[in-house]
Each structure stands twice: as C-alpha cells, then as structure tokens.
Design an enzyme around this catalytic site. Structure first.
Site: not given
Ligand SMILES: NC(=O)c1ccc[n+]([C@@H]2O[C@H](COP(=O)([O-])OP(=O)(O)OC[C@H]3O[C@@H](n4cnc5c(N)ncnc54)[C@H](OP(=O)(O)O)[C@@H]3O)[C@@H](O)[C@H]2O)c1
Length: 237
Positions: A89, A155
C-alpha cells in the site's frame, strides 16, 4: 470473522488507506505486521489495533530500501511464523507537472517507493508464502494506473508498472496457490489528495475480500473499491 488468525503485512499503515485497512483487518481477526517511515503515526495505528484486541508488530521501514525491508519481513516471520496476506500500500505522489518540468529526483523517488517498494517487499515475502503454498498479495494501484491523465507522468507510470507487476507475478506464482491482485481505491481523503475525497474507512471491504478465503479463485484481477462486487460478478443472479 473473515480473517481469523490470518497474518497480514501492510506497508504504509501509519495513516490514510493503509491504516483504515489495518484496523478493518484487526476487527476481522487478523494479526498484523505494519510499517511506514514515520514512527509516531505508526505507533498510533499500533495502539488502536491493540485496543481492538488484535496482535500487532509495528516497525519503521522505508519500502524502497533493501536491508530495512528484509529486516521487517524477517521480524514478521519470526513473530508470527507465517504471512498470509501482503498489502503493498505504501505510495507517494509528487505535485502534478508537465513532464518537461518534472525534476529527475521526483521521478526517481516515485519509482523507488511505488514500484521498487512492492518489488522488494514481495521478493522478501514470497519465499514464506511459497513454503506455505498459499498467500494473497494485494497491490494498491490507482485509476491513474489504468487511464490517461496529463501531468501525472511519474505517478501514472509507477502505477501502470504496478499493474504489470501484478499480472506477471500472478501468472508466476499461481502454481503455489498464491494470488496476486490490484485495487484502485478511488478518490480518498488522505495526505495524497490534500484530504479531499471519500473516507478511507469506506474503501476497505475489497481488501478484506481479497485477503480472505472467499476470494480463493481470484487472481490477476484489477478490482476497484467501489465496483468490485459487480467486477467479480458477485451481485449476478
Ligand atoms: N488517496 C487516494 O485518493 C488514492 C487514490 C489512488 C491510489 N492511492 C494509493 O493508495 C496508497 C495509500 O495512499 P494514501 O492515499 O493512504 O496516502 P497517505 O495518507 O499519504 O498514506 C501513505 C502511507 O504510506 C507510507 N509511506 C510512504 N512512503 C513510504 C516508504 N517509502 N516506505 C514506507 N512507507 C511509506 C506513509 O507513511 P510515511 O510517509 O511515514 O512513510 C503513509 O503511512 C498509495 O499507494 C496511493 O498511491 C490513493
């Protein structure tokens, strides 16, 4: 409980979608191994999971780095003795800009977290799942990894790559009864979207389904959190 005693490793569980999925997994009876880079957020998630009565190992780890990933997965295997579900994730998205303006370091950073990360974590987890002859890997993709969106080149390419990774790996490990699928979570209010969109808690059902035995015939699929029941024909007749 749909995930009773299953061990799930979830990356990026400090906040957002990963945290919501981890809490839903805890309520369904799973034991959890979680990582993210920010210790304070990860600790908060772990406390909430323990308060819900589930076992939880929380380790700070950057998924783009080989040695920390190897230690994290090794710790999880030592603590729980098995890994049933891996949810790749953790992901990042830098500000959308035309390609000519995209800084090389931002391209590299996006690929390192969104593509090298799932590769490294899957590579570390697969020997455990292959030994068990079972497992489910769920890669968190995006509509941007399935469509055409200007200004999102890094992305988009990372998520299109993740879809290719999903399809290839699903074929490769099918004979070990390891299933590999991807999920588009939709537009969710997290740091990635500036906290615009739906609630993270509203997109977790498909992750429970794909991690549970209910989906044991499903592999190599690209599901979405809003339409997955129709996509697998669950609502048919
Ligand atoms: N939100 C949306 O609308 C959306 C839509 C499509 C896809 N996604 C995908 O959903 C996934 C989760 O994103 P989210 O929206 O929940 O964003 P978020 O709130 O920014 O959460 C991302 C999580 O990943 C962790 N992370 C980031 N870089 C990392 C690394 N190098 N190593 C380990 N952990 C890491 C972050 O913590 P730290 O920064 O502390 O490491 C955080 O816990 C992502 O893959 C994103 O591309 C999200």
């Amino acid at each position: 409980m749909k995930l009773k005693d299953k061990v799930a490793l979830i990356t990026g569980a400090g906040r957002g979608i990963g945290k919501a999925v981890a809490l839903h997994y805890a309520r369904e009876g799973a034991k959890l191994a979680l990582c993210a880079r920010t210790a304070a957020e990860l600790e908060e998630t772990a406390q909430e999971i323990k308060a819900a009565g589930a076992e939880c190992l929380a380790t700070t780890c950057d998924v783009s780095l080989e040695q920390p990933v190897s230690s994290f997965v090794g710790e999880a295997q030592k603590r729980f003795g098995r890994i049933d579900v891996l949810i790749n994730n953790a992901g990042v998205m830098t500000r959308p800009v035309p390609l000519a303006e995209l800084e090389i370091r931002k391209w590299d950073y996006t690929m390192a977290v969104n593509l090298r990360g799932p590769f490294l974590v899957s590579k570390a987890v697969l020997p455990v799942m292959m030994g068990q002859k079972s497992g489910a890997i769920i890669n968190v993709s995006s509509s941007i990894g399935r469509g055409v969106y200007a200004n999102f080149c890094a992305y988009a390419v990372s998520k299109w790559g993740l879809e290719g990774f999903t399809q290839t790996l699903a074929t490769e490990v099918r004979s070990y009864s390891i299933r590999v699928n991807s999920v588009d979570p939709g537009y969710v209010a997290t740091k990635v979207t500036g906290y615009h969109g739906g609630r993270p808690e509203a997109v977790t059902d498909v992750f429970v389904f794909l991690g549970s035995d209910e989906s044991k015939s499903i592999t190599g699929r690209m599901l979405s959190s809003s339409g997955w029941k129709q996509e697998i024909g669950k609502n048919r007749g």
